[in-house]
Scaffold this active site. Structure first.
Site, PDB file in Angstrom:
ATOM      1  N   CYS A 330       0.792  -1.236   0.027  1.00  0.00           N
ATOM      2  CA  CYS A 330       0.009  -0.143   0.022  1.00  0.00           C
ATOM      3  C   CYS A 330       0.744   1.212   0.032  1.00  0.00           C
ATOM      4  CB  CYS A 330      -0.828   0.049   0.952  1.00  0.00           C
ATOM      5  SG  CYS A 330      -2.419   1.300   0.896  1.00  0.00           S
ATOM      6  N   HIS A 436      -3.296  -5.406   1.385  1.00  0.00           N
ATOM      7  CA  HIS A 436      -3.070  -5.577   2.667  1.00  0.00           C
ATOM      8  C   HIS A 436      -3.879  -7.130   2.884  1.00  0.00           C
ATOM      9  CE1 HIS A 436      -2.084  -1.604   3.966  1.00  0.00           C
ATOM     10  NE2 HIS A 436      -3.290  -1.280   3.451  1.00  0.00           N
TER      11      HIS A 436
END
Length: 492
Positions: A330, A436
């Site tokens: 991310c 994630h």
């Protein structure tokens, strides 16, 4: 209608989150339909619910303990700090607006209505709802605006348990002081005290039990022994304070994680900890590991600026020259590109900044936040396997590199069919993804670790046990709580 139970604490980190998780698993094991609940949580650690909404990772974990599909109703209000006393307010899983503390406090009645909507939903759909409070339940300077503690027990009709951590010292003073500072109408909601993290012979506490019960007319319903063998996910970045080395300390494989200033979703690295020695790095530390992880962060441009100021960017380039393996997740993935474009300063005071330049990629900020449970397939070299994860990002990336993941569901780099990037530079492997939870996919995790195993002539790992470890520890926690506490008058 559901039976509501609430766990409040004498302080932060008293054991509320763990106790709620254990009670949820205990009730689930008995065949009940159980939901966790926290009206308002403040955390940069979040996950994606079944509705593609954002909730705190603690309530997601508690949902897993309860064997319930994680819902936005488990955590209707999530506050994500952005700095300068401003937080992004997430309501029922969706970004609502940014507010400073005074603005938020003055509009608490609006938030309370959203909380009541979720309470009504849970009341209709579950047998038990186990509520977690926040911090101390008797911060007298905040009580009139507190919508996370005993006001919620009052609204839902919950019986409340007060938990205190004896490991900190002063447990009876903390319990008595908490009770005395509470308004009488909320004091009446307390049905029992729990003492957490006790070590030694419980007989030494008996006089204290008798005295505190005499003073408050509230019973001590049990003492939870300290069990250092329990492996449970941490709730937020406070748990990282002072944490440097963890995981398998005897492993010949070392993983370094850059400890970003606004680190988010730091539990992404946990699946590696059973096989690898894990080490957090400050910005001025040397990279000593085989694998380097650039984790999620609330402010990618700020972290990139700090890496440059402290020379971490140069150390990463030297690590690449040594054949190091890098995984950016991310915000960490965004720093691997050429440019991070933030013309409106949505990420912080830094604005647009050049990245590490390891990927031919530009990321633009100020977009609608992508909140998705995502799936896809990784096909690199002779590897071909399915992966799942979740996305929480406002930056959109345009990459000219080989995609890491072909999406079947999700937003990915910029709303196209791909997520992430992959590149080999000499002997170095560079991976980046918006997923994630990518390391919870055992095939990808094993692939990453086995690159190092091959280089060191070590045996390959074939582990697929992350979920198994989680459930084993939740069942162990459930048993510990059931054996340690008398909940018969609260769970009827």
């Amino acid at each position: 209608m559901a039976k509501f139970i609430m766990v409040v604490g004498t302080s932060s980190n008293s054991g509320k989150t763990v106790l709620v998780s254990g009670i949820c698993r205990m009730l689930s094991n008995k065949g009940y339909k159980v939901a966790p609940f926290k009206s308002q949580n403040m955390s940069l650690n979040s996950r994606v619910s079944i509705e593609d909404g954002e909730i705190a990772v603690a309530q997601y974990t508690q949902a897993m303990a309860a064997r319930a599909e994680p819902s936005v109703h488990f955590n209707p209000i999530l506050l994500k700090p952005k700095g300068n006393f401003i937080s992004q307010v997430i309501v029922h899983g969706t970004p609502y607006e940014d507010r400073d503390y005074n603005e938020y406090r003055s509009n608490k009645d609006d938030m309370l209505e959203k909380i009541k909507e979720s309470i009504d939903y849970l009341d209709t759909n579950y047998d038990y709802v186990v509520i977690e409070g926040a911090g101390s339940c008797c911060e007298i300077n905040l009580l009139k605006d507190d919508i996370a503690n005993l006001r919620i027990a009052e609204i839902s009709g919950a019986d409340a348990i007060l938990v205190s951590d004896i490991d900190r010292g002063g447990v009876f003073a903390a319990i008595y002081g908490t009770v005395q500072l509470l308004p009488e109408n909320w004091r009446k909601l307390l049905k029992g005290f729990v003492i957490n993290k006790f070590r030694g012979n419980i007989d030494v506490l008996k006089d204290g039990f008798e005295k505190i019960e005499e003073l408050t007319n509230i019973p001590v319903i049990g003492t939870i022994p300290y069990d250092e063998t329990l492996i449970l996910p941490e709730e937020d970045s406070q748990a990282l304070e002072g944490k440097r080395v963890f995981g398998n300390l005897k492993s010949p494989i070392e993983v370094n994680i850059v400890k970003f200033s606004k680190i988010a979703n730091f539990t992404d690295v946990d699946p590696l900890s059973s096989d690898c020695l894990m080490r957090y790095l400050d910005f001025n530390d040397d990279i000593t590991g085989d694998i380097l992880i650039l984790p999620g962060t609330r402010c990618s441009t700020v972290e990139m600026d700090l890496m440059k100021k402290h020379g971490m960017d140069k150390k990463i380039m030297e690590f690449i020259e040594r054949g190091g393996i890098i995984l950016g997740i991310c915000g960490g993935y965004q720093t691997l590109g050429k440019m991070l474009i933030d013309e409106n300063f949505s990420e912080g005071d830094v604005g647009t900044i050049s990245g590490l330049g390891l990927f031919d990629m530009e990321t633009t900020f100020g977009n609608k936040k992508a909140i998705k449970n995502s799936t896809g397939k990784i096909s690199i070299f002779d590897q071909n396997f399915d992966v799942a994860g979740y996305e929480l990002h406002e930056g959109y990336s345009v990459s000219n590199e080989t995609p890491l993941i072909s999406l079947s569901r999700g937003f990915g780099n910029c709303g196209n069919s791909y997520d992430g990037s992959f590149k080999v530079v000499g002997n170095s492997y560079i991976f980046g993804t918006y997923f994630h939870g990518i390391l919870e996919n055992f095939e990808f995790r094993n692939y990453l670790v086995n690159i190092v195993n091959n280089r060191k002539n070590l045996s390959k790992i074939e582990n697929d046990n992350y979920a198994e470890i989680f459930n084993k520890n939740m069942d162990k926690l459930s048993k510990l709580i059931e054996e340690s506490l008398d909940l018969s008058k609260i769970i009827k």
